[in-house]
Design an enzyme around this catalytic site. Structure first.
Site, PDB file in Angstrom:
ATOM      1  N   LYS A   1       6.920  17.790   2.242  1.00 54.53           N
ATOM      2  CA  LYS A   1       6.617  16.581   1.455  1.00 54.53           C
ATOM      3  C   LYS A   1       5.620  16.963   0.347  1.00 54.53           C
ATOM      4  CE  LYS A   1       9.359  13.728   3.489  1.00 54.53           C
ATOM      5  NZ  LYS A   1      10.496  13.196   2.730  1.00 54.53           N
TER       6      LYS A   1
ATOM      7  N   ASP B   1       7.606   8.606   6.073  1.00 53.37           N
ATOM      8  CA  ASP B   1       6.446   8.448   5.183  1.00 53.37           C
ATOM      9  C   ASP B   1       5.237   7.848   5.905  1.00 53.37           C
ATOM     10  OD1 ASP B   1       7.902   9.504   3.109  1.00 53.37           O
ATOM     11  OD2 ASP B   1       8.467   7.565   2.266  1.00 53.37           O
TER      12      ASP B   1
ATOM     13  N   SER C   1      18.306  12.974   4.647  1.00 51.46           N
ATOM     14  CA  SER C   1      17.478  12.729   3.469  1.00 51.46           C
ATOM     15  C   SER C   1      18.150  11.712   2.560  1.00 51.46           C
ATOM     16  CB  SER C   1      17.262  14.049   2.710  1.00 51.46           C
ATOM     17  OG  SER C   1      16.851  13.778   1.392  1.00 51.46           O
TER      18      SER C   1
ATOM     19  N   GLN D   1      17.170  11.090  -0.316  1.00 53.52           N
ATOM     20  CA  GLN D   1      17.183  11.646  -1.675  1.00 53.52           C
ATOM     21  C   GLN D   1      18.438  12.485  -1.883  1.00 53.52           C
ATOM     22  OE1 GLN D   1      13.384  13.525  -2.277  1.00 53.52           O
ATOM     23  NE2 GLN D   1      12.312  11.561  -2.343  1.00 53.52           N
TER      24      GLN D   1
ATOM     25  N   SER E   1      10.492   3.427  -3.318  1.00 50.64           N
ATOM     26  CA  SER E   1      11.906   3.847  -3.307  1.00 50.64           C
ATOM     27  C   SER E   1      12.773   2.849  -4.068  1.00 50.64           C
ATOM     28  CB  SER E   1      12.435   3.921  -1.868  1.00 50.64           C
ATOM     29  OG  SER E   1      11.858   4.981  -1.181  1.00 50.64           O
TER      30      SER E   1
END
Ligand code: S3P
Length: 442
Positions: A341, A314, A167, A169, A23
């Site tokens: 995912k 994750d 999220s 993202q 990340s």
């Protein structure tokens, strides 16, 4: 597509480091490219996902030079990019595609983002919706609003956006677009997700403002170029942490690993499972990092649910493996995001655990795992998902008889060298057995 053969392994006794955080490596490239001059990134993860981000910015006219595997020099262009000559291939990387959308939505040109078969199935409406509210024009060419994505960039306006999903993202895509937007952009999340974007923007002297679960940026700011050292990836460390924690007699020290509290939920879960884990934060500029120490023991079951889920999202495949090795029934719930995912990680984990002889009750938003069964070696698929391949490679080291993990090329997206490290730890040459220092005297 290489397959791995894995045998039962002895307790781990090692001192090690892991490759750079995925990340953070993505963001280090992106923020350096947006900034106002030259910067050196060290500890960069040379995994395929982060290389997709690097190539994307090269296509957008940013000079990027790799002086060695993990060192990258970038010449930032103050948020001015040139139109790409062809499609931007994001490979398997959701972070590349979603965050790039935030940046490209504001550029005065058209771009088209593509991905591999897995990425082309992942949900993109979650970023298309807020970016469209900001004035972006994004067309999803795939079924159900997925990639390829065509972006007609143009002027954006700040919005107040409440995201239905926790999220990082989504949050990051909107905040990045917000840097180019007129006025202020605010994102509110249902639960706090990883905060690398906020921390790293602040490192580049653009200070987001946080208010509880909301974070805001003002448009029109230029990032200041600054060198950046990427710490090791705690999500990669998690495979070894579980291997050691669940094996009585193991002693493992992982150094220079990222210890951002939005990512260390895996340590908290392992401690609840009875693991002997200590951490010391040695650096706290921008992204905290330091050393983690684990001593092996018999683990016990736990419940992983609620606000903790985004922090361990994750790590859930390898935590499911820890659950299989623990005494009692572990419950994982509120983890519906696992279904979207790199593969459907609930279905993949349940199927593979069963192949090793573990009883699993699959739920829509998680699973219940009956730990402590006698494990038999098995042949399982990665489903093209790096974390599934690595999680089951670790489980295989606890099983009687040989196991095979099929289709493991995907591991290079986040952890090049994983298999070599597994071999080294499972069968160390006498000269390689380190004298391990300790965080705490015994
Ligand atoms: C990431 C955020 C997480 C995580 C992914 C990397 C990031 O995804 O699963 O591996 O770098 O922002 P979501 O934010 O979509 O949950």
């Amino acid at each position: 597509m290489p397959d791995w053969k894995i045998e039962k392994a002895p307790a781990i006794h090692a001192e090690m480091t892991v490759p750079g955080d995925k990340s953070i490596s993505h963001r280090a490239i992106m923020f350096a490219a947006l900034a106002n001059g030259r910067a050196e990134i060290t500890g960069f993860l040379p995994g395929e996902d982060c290389l997709s981000t690097m190539k994307a910015f090269q296509q957008l006219g940013i000079p990027i030079e790799r002086t060695d595997e993990t060192t990258v020099i970038i010449e930032g262009k103050r948020g001015h990019f040139t139109a790409p000559s062809g499609d931007i291939d994001c490979g398997n990387s959701g972070t590349t595609m979603r965050l790039m959308c935030g940046i490209l939505a504001a550029q005065p040109f058209r771009s088209r983002l593509t991905g591999d078969a897995s990425l082309s199935k992942r949900p993109m409406k979650r970023i298309i919706d807020p970016l469209t509210q900001m004035g972006a024009k994004i067309t999803a060419e795939g079924a159900k609003g997925s990639a390829p994505l065509v972006i007609e960039g143009g002027p954006l306006k700040g919005i107040e956006y409440t995201s239905p999903v926790a999220s990082a993202q989504v949050k990051s895509a909107v905040l990045l677009a917000g840097l180019f937007a007129k006025g202020t952009t605010t994102v509110t999340e249902p639960v706090l997700s990883r905060d690398h974007t906020e921390r790293m923007l602040a490192w580049h002297l653009v200070r987001p403002r946080r208010n509880g679960l909301s974070v805001s940026v003002s448009g029109g700011q230029t990032l200041e170029s600054r060198d950046f050292a990427v710490p090791g990836d705690i999500s990669s460390a998690a495979f070894w942490l579980v291997a050691a924690a669940a094996h009585p007699g193991s002693h493992l020290l992982i150094k220079d690993v990222g210890l951002n509290p939005a990512r260390t939920g895996v340590l908290a879960v392992l401690i609840r499972m009875g693991a002997h884990v200590s951490e010391i934060v040695e650096h706290s500029e921008c992204e905290p990092s330091g050393t983690v120490e684990v001593r092996g023991t018999k683990l016990r079951a736990t419940v992983i649910a609620g606000a903790e889920i985004p922090n361990v999202i994750d790590e859930l495949p390898i935590l499911a493996v820890a659950a299989a090795l623990a005494d009692g029934r572990t419950i994982i719930r509120d983890a519906h995001e696992l279904r979207v995912k790199e593969t459907d990680r609930i279905a993949a984990v349940a199927k593979n655990l069963r192949a090793f002889g573990v009883l699993v009750d699959e739920k829509e938003d998680g699973m219940e795992i009956e730990g402590g069964a006698k494990l038999r070696g098995a042949t399982v698929e990665s489903f093209g998902d790096h974390r599934i391949a690595m999680a089951f490679a670790i489980l295989a080291t606890f099983a009687e008889g040989a196991s095979h993990i099929r289709d493991t090329a995907c591991v290079d997206t986040s952890y090049p060298g994983f298999y070599e490290m597994l071999h080294k730890l499972a069968k160390p040459e006498p000269s390689e057995i380190p004298v391990i220092s300790s965080l705490r005297p015994e």
